[in-house]
Design an enzyme around this catalytic site. Structure first.
Site, PDB file in Angstrom:
ATOM      1  N   MET C   1      12.248  13.410  33.992  1.00  0.00           N
ATOM      2  CA  MET C   1      12.501  12.988  32.607  1.00  0.00           C
ATOM      3  C   MET C   1      13.612  11.943  32.452  1.00  0.00           C
ATOM      4  SD  MET C   1      11.353  13.649  29.573  1.00  0.00           S
ATOM      5  CE  MET C   1      10.341  15.012  30.110  1.00  0.00           C
ATOM      6  N   PRO C   2      14.084  11.342  33.565  1.00  0.00           N
ATOM      7  CA  PRO C   2      15.183  10.394  33.411  1.00  0.00           C
ATOM      8  C   PRO C   2      14.804   9.214  32.503  1.00  0.00           C
ATOM      9  CG  PRO C   2      14.823  10.961  35.711  1.00  0.00           C
ATOM     10  CD  PRO C   2      13.673  11.521  34.953  1.00  0.00           C
ATOM     11  N   ILE C   3      15.768   8.767  31.723  1.00  0.00           N
ATOM     12  CA  ILE C   3      15.558   7.608  30.846  1.00  0.00           C
ATOM     13  C   ILE C   3      16.580   6.550  31.252  1.00  0.00           C
ATOM     14  CG2 ILE C   3      15.692   6.777  28.469  1.00  0.00           C
ATOM     15  CD1 ILE C   3      14.947   9.654  27.580  1.00  0.00           C
TER      16      ILE C   3
END
Lengths: 68, 68, 68, 68, 68, 68
Positions: C1-3
């Site tokens: 889920m890294p942004i």
């Protein structure tokens, strides 16, 4: 796919903040016609000693009530 | 001079995150033809209780394995 | 889920920037052991007249070559 | 109504950081002709282990003196 | 005093986006018990060519319907 | 190494904004005892139609004078 970041002064009740997260996700999904599962909401709790309005720190103006 | 910010759910192994920092710096330098020393990478580890996908908090969906 | 958000001075070749986007997504996925489809990368191209290093604007130091 | 975010490596003296907050608010108000009370300044202190310049972490280059 | 930033892929109807701005402000005010006038919401419309999910650019996956 | 991002409503005179950039860099350098060349300042000019205070868009409240 909207990504929402909410900066707020640290100190609020955790459940209140999580309610805000969920409700903002629903509001963004509804108004942008975006699938709910595509909306991400992140909260950044900022130390009131590191947030100023003009030259007044939030830690200097903190009323007893809920953080404005 | 690129400045990269990586928001990720807190909880990963620190060495893994630092490997990510260094590898991202190299990737940005290589693909943008920018000097490696001009690339800055910052990581923001977000509390899984303060990150939602739709109305589900990351803390509610946390598998035992590495954080997605 | 890294942004991931990449701030860079505007002016680079669009294909070069898109290559950077894709390669950073792969690097983050590999190093964080996160599914590739869970990684989001956004680029923010900043006007060189609105980015300073010290008191020097990028528009004032812009060499002919690729943007550092 | 300007909103200023200052990312800095964690570790500086708190009073020094707060002086920075206040002085930046005054500078923005003066130069943009914006009411002081309309300027918000937030500081994000980043762990030196999570900030890299190229492939060097700030925690690896930390001199004894004030953080550059 | 919450400050909300919404990153979204550019291309939506402007009135739809503004409805989102207003409704998010109300939702944040209600759930955080913060005065409505203290809530700021900013939208950052990102070029679909500069936003990737994994290695797929939003411009490459853009359905005809409303942007997810 | 401080990195400053200034979000402001678009519409101000460009020279005024650049003066702000330079003066903020000097203020941060002075107050944080950081080398001037290590300070980066970026400006993000936001469309007044995409910035709300409560439910009022900046474009709806824009006086003739300089942007607050």
């Amino acid at each position: 796919m909207p990504i929402v970041t909410i900066n707020m002064v640290a100190g609020r009740d955790r459940a209140m903040v999580q309610d805000c997260l969920r409700e903002v996700a629903k509001t963004v999904s509804r108004t942008l016609d975006a699938p709910l599962s595509s909306v991400r909401v992140l909260v950044n709790e900022v130390d009131p000693e590191l947030w100023s309005v003009g030259t007044t720190l939030k830690s200097e103006e903190r009323p007893t009530g809920p953080t404005p």
